[in-house]
Motif scaffolding. Structure first.
Motif, PDB file in Angstrom:
ATOM      1  N   CYS A  68       0.840  -1.205   0.000  1.00  0.00           N
ATOM      2  CA  CYS A  68       0.000   0.000   0.000  1.00  0.00           C
ATOM      3  C   CYS A  68       0.870   1.248   0.000  1.00  0.00           C
ATOM      4  N   ALA A  69       1.926   1.235   0.794  1.00  0.00           N
ATOM      5  CA  ALA A  69       2.812   2.400   0.851  1.00  0.00           C
ATOM      6  C   ALA A  69       3.486   2.610  -0.498  1.00  0.00           C
ATOM      7  N   LEU A  70       3.898   1.528  -1.140  1.00  0.00           N
ATOM      8  CA  LEU A  70       4.519   1.641  -2.460  1.00  0.00           C
ATOM      9  C   LEU A  70       3.527   2.126  -3.502  1.00  0.00           C
ATOM     10  N   ALA A  71       2.276   1.754  -3.353  1.00  0.00           N
ATOM     11  CA  ALA A  71       1.245   2.149  -4.311  1.00  0.00           C
ATOM     12  C   ALA A  71       0.843   3.607  -4.128  1.00  0.00           C
ATOM     13  N   GLY A  72       1.386   4.273  -3.125  1.00  0.00           N
ATOM     14  CA  GLY A  72       1.097   5.690  -2.926  1.00  0.00           C
ATOM     15  C   GLY A  72      -0.202   5.942  -2.195  1.00  0.00           C
ATOM     16  N   ALA A  73      -0.550   5.068  -1.266  1.00  0.00           N
ATOM     17  CA  ALA A  73      -1.766   5.277  -0.487  1.00  0.00           C
ATOM     18  C   ALA A  73      -1.657   6.610   0.234  1.00  0.00           C
ATOM     19  N   LYS A  74      -2.761   7.331   0.273  1.00  0.00           N
ATOM     20  CA  LYS A  74      -2.717   8.621   0.965  1.00  0.00           C
ATOM     21  C   LYS A  74      -3.574   8.588   2.210  1.00  0.00           C
ATOM     22  N   LYS A  75      -3.233   9.445   3.132  1.00  0.00           N
ATOM     23  CA  LYS A  75      -3.934   9.531   4.402  1.00  0.00           C
ATOM     24  C   LYS A  75      -5.393   9.909   4.150  1.00  0.00           C
ATOM     25  N   PRO A  76      -6.334   9.164   4.714  1.00  0.00           N
ATOM     26  CA  PRO A  76      -7.747   9.505   4.525  1.00  0.00           C
ATOM     27  C   PRO A  76      -8.099  10.822   5.207  1.00  0.00           C
ATOM     28  N   SER A  77      -9.185  11.421   4.771  1.00  0.00           N
ATOM     29  CA  SER A  77      -9.618  12.687   5.365  1.00  0.00           C
ATOM     30  C   SER A  77     -10.125  12.464   6.784  1.00  0.00           C
ATOM     31  N   ALA A  78     -10.164  13.534   7.542  1.00  0.00           N
ATOM     32  CA  ALA A  78     -10.633  13.449   8.924  1.00  0.00           C
ATOM     33  C   ALA A  78     -12.067  12.943   8.997  1.00  0.00           C
ATOM     34  N   CYS A  79     -12.919  13.367   8.054  1.00  0.00           N
ATOM     35  CA  CYS A  79     -14.314  12.909   8.076  1.00  0.00           C
ATOM     36  C   CYS A  79     -14.416  11.417   7.807  1.00  0.00           C
ATOM     37  N   GLN A  80     -13.551  10.890   6.950  1.00  0.00           N
ATOM     38  CA  GLN A  80     -13.578   9.462   6.647  1.00  0.00           C
ATOM     39  C   GLN A  80     -13.228   8.628   7.877  1.00  0.00           C
ATOM     40  N   CYS A  81     -12.503   9.223   8.802  1.00  0.00           N
ATOM     41  CA  CYS A  81     -12.075   8.491  10.001  1.00  0.00           C
ATOM     42  C   CYS A  81     -12.966   8.767  11.210  1.00  0.00           C
ATOM     43  N   SER A  82     -13.200  10.036  11.516  1.00  0.00           N
ATOM     44  CA  SER A  82     -13.893  10.376  12.763  1.00  0.00           C
ATOM     45  C   SER A  82     -15.381  10.060  12.719  1.00  0.00           C
ATOM     46  N   ARG A  83     -15.950   9.938  11.532  1.00  0.00           N
ATOM     47  CA  ARG A  83     -17.389   9.646  11.449  1.00  0.00           C
ATOM     48  C   ARG A  83     -17.692   8.153  11.427  1.00  0.00           C
ATOM     49  N   MET A  84     -16.663   7.332  11.565  1.00  0.00           N
ATOM     50  CA  MET A  84     -16.860   5.884  11.623  1.00  0.00           C
ATOM     51  C   MET A  84     -17.217   5.497  13.057  1.00  0.00           C
ATOM     52  N   ASN A  85     -18.325   4.804  13.231  1.00  0.00           N
ATOM     53  CA  ASN A  85     -18.712   4.292  14.540  1.00  0.00           C
ATOM     54  C   ASN A  85     -17.646   3.287  14.987  1.00  0.00           C
ATOM     55  N   PRO A  86     -17.051   3.464  16.176  1.00  0.00           N
ATOM     56  CA  PRO A  86     -15.999   2.544  16.611  1.00  0.00           C
ATOM     57  C   PRO A  86     -16.407   1.074  16.552  1.00  0.00           C
ATOM     58  N   GLN A  87     -17.664   0.761  16.804  1.00  0.00           N
ATOM     59  CA  GLN A  87     -18.110  -0.635  16.783  1.00  0.00           C
ATOM     60  C   GLN A  87     -18.141  -1.213  15.374  1.00  0.00           C
ATOM     61  N   ASN A  88     -18.091  -0.360  14.344  1.00  0.00           N
ATOM     62  CA  ASN A  88     -18.130  -0.821  12.951  1.00  0.00           C
ATOM     63  C   ASN A  88     -16.748  -0.861  12.297  1.00  0.00           C
ATOM     64  N   ARG A  89     -15.708  -0.594  13.056  1.00  0.00           N
ATOM     65  CA  ARG A  89     -14.363  -0.562  12.491  1.00  0.00           C
ATOM     66  C   ARG A  89     -13.917  -1.935  12.006  1.00  0.00           C
ATOM     67  N   LYS A  90     -13.276  -1.946  10.830  1.00  0.00           N
ATOM     68  CA  LYS A  90     -12.678  -3.165  10.279  1.00  0.00           C
ATOM     69  C   LYS A  90     -11.172  -2.990  10.332  1.00  0.00           C
ATOM     70  N   ASN A  91     -10.487  -3.936  10.940  1.00  0.00           N
ATOM     71  CA  ASN A  91      -9.054  -3.851  11.162  1.00  0.00           C
ATOM     72  C   ASN A  91      -8.285  -3.669   9.853  1.00  0.00           C
ATOM     73  N   CYS A  92      -7.315  -2.772   9.880  1.00  0.00           N
ATOM     74  CA  CYS A  92      -6.515  -2.453   8.707  1.00  0.00           C
ATOM     75  C   CYS A  92      -5.025  -2.552   9.033  1.00  0.00           C
ATOM     76  N   GLY A  93      -4.695  -3.067  10.198  1.00  0.00           N
ATOM     77  CA  GLY A  93      -3.297  -3.093  10.597  1.00  0.00           C
ATOM     78  C   GLY A  93      -2.928  -4.377  11.304  1.00  0.00           C
ATOM     79  N   PHE A  94      -1.965  -4.255  12.172  1.00  0.00           N
ATOM     80  CA  PHE A  94      -1.464  -5.392  12.936  1.00  0.00           C
ATOM     81  C   PHE A  94      -1.165  -4.913  14.348  1.00  0.00           C
TER      82      PHE A  94
END
Length: 129
Positions: free
Chosen positions: A18-44
């Motif tokens: 993803c880093a090599l593909a040039g992934a960019k940081k999502p906007s604040a609205c894309q992150c803060s408006r996500m209900n914590p209970q609906n989060r899908k893991n994207c890391g380790f």
């Protein structure tokens, strides 16, 4: 290598790609408006915010018991239109066109059936990292 080691290696490889593909940081609205209970893991386990953002994911460690690095909400044409489907407040009627919705100064997205396609925007002031 055990199953946990294989998962960790796979996560690191995905993040690296993803880093090599040039992934960019999502906007604040894309992150803060996500209900914590609906989060899908994207890391380790142990991922840093920098690694998470570099993978194009959201990072928020303030809520225990849910993923801290998670997939963002889908990007929209306007930041005011980024929100979970459950947060949409209907601004139209069934079958409304995008043009009619825009005339009402509302957001339009017909990707998901059986939810309001024309919905009221939300101010971006409540978006934050």
């Amino acid at each position: 290598m055990g199953p946990h080691g294989a998962r960790l290696l796979a996560a690191v490889l995905v993040l690296g790609l993803c880093a090599l593909a040039g992934a960019k940081k999502p906007s604040a609205c894309q992150c803060s408006r996500m209900n914590p209970q609906n989060r899908k893991n994207c890391g380790f386990p142990g991922i840093t915010s920098e690694q998470c953002f570099a993978a194009g994911c959201c990072f928020d460690s303030r809520v225990p018991g849910v993923p801290w690095c998670f997939n963002p909400l889908p990007q929209q044409g306007q930041e005011e239109c980024v929100m979970e489907v459950s947060a949409r407040r209907d601004c139209g009627y069934p079958g409304i066109s995008a043009k009619e919705c825009a005339a009402r100064k509302c957001c339009f997205s017909n990707i998901i059936p059986e939810v309001p396609w024309c919905f009221f925007p939300r101010p971006v002031q409540d978006c934050h990292y």
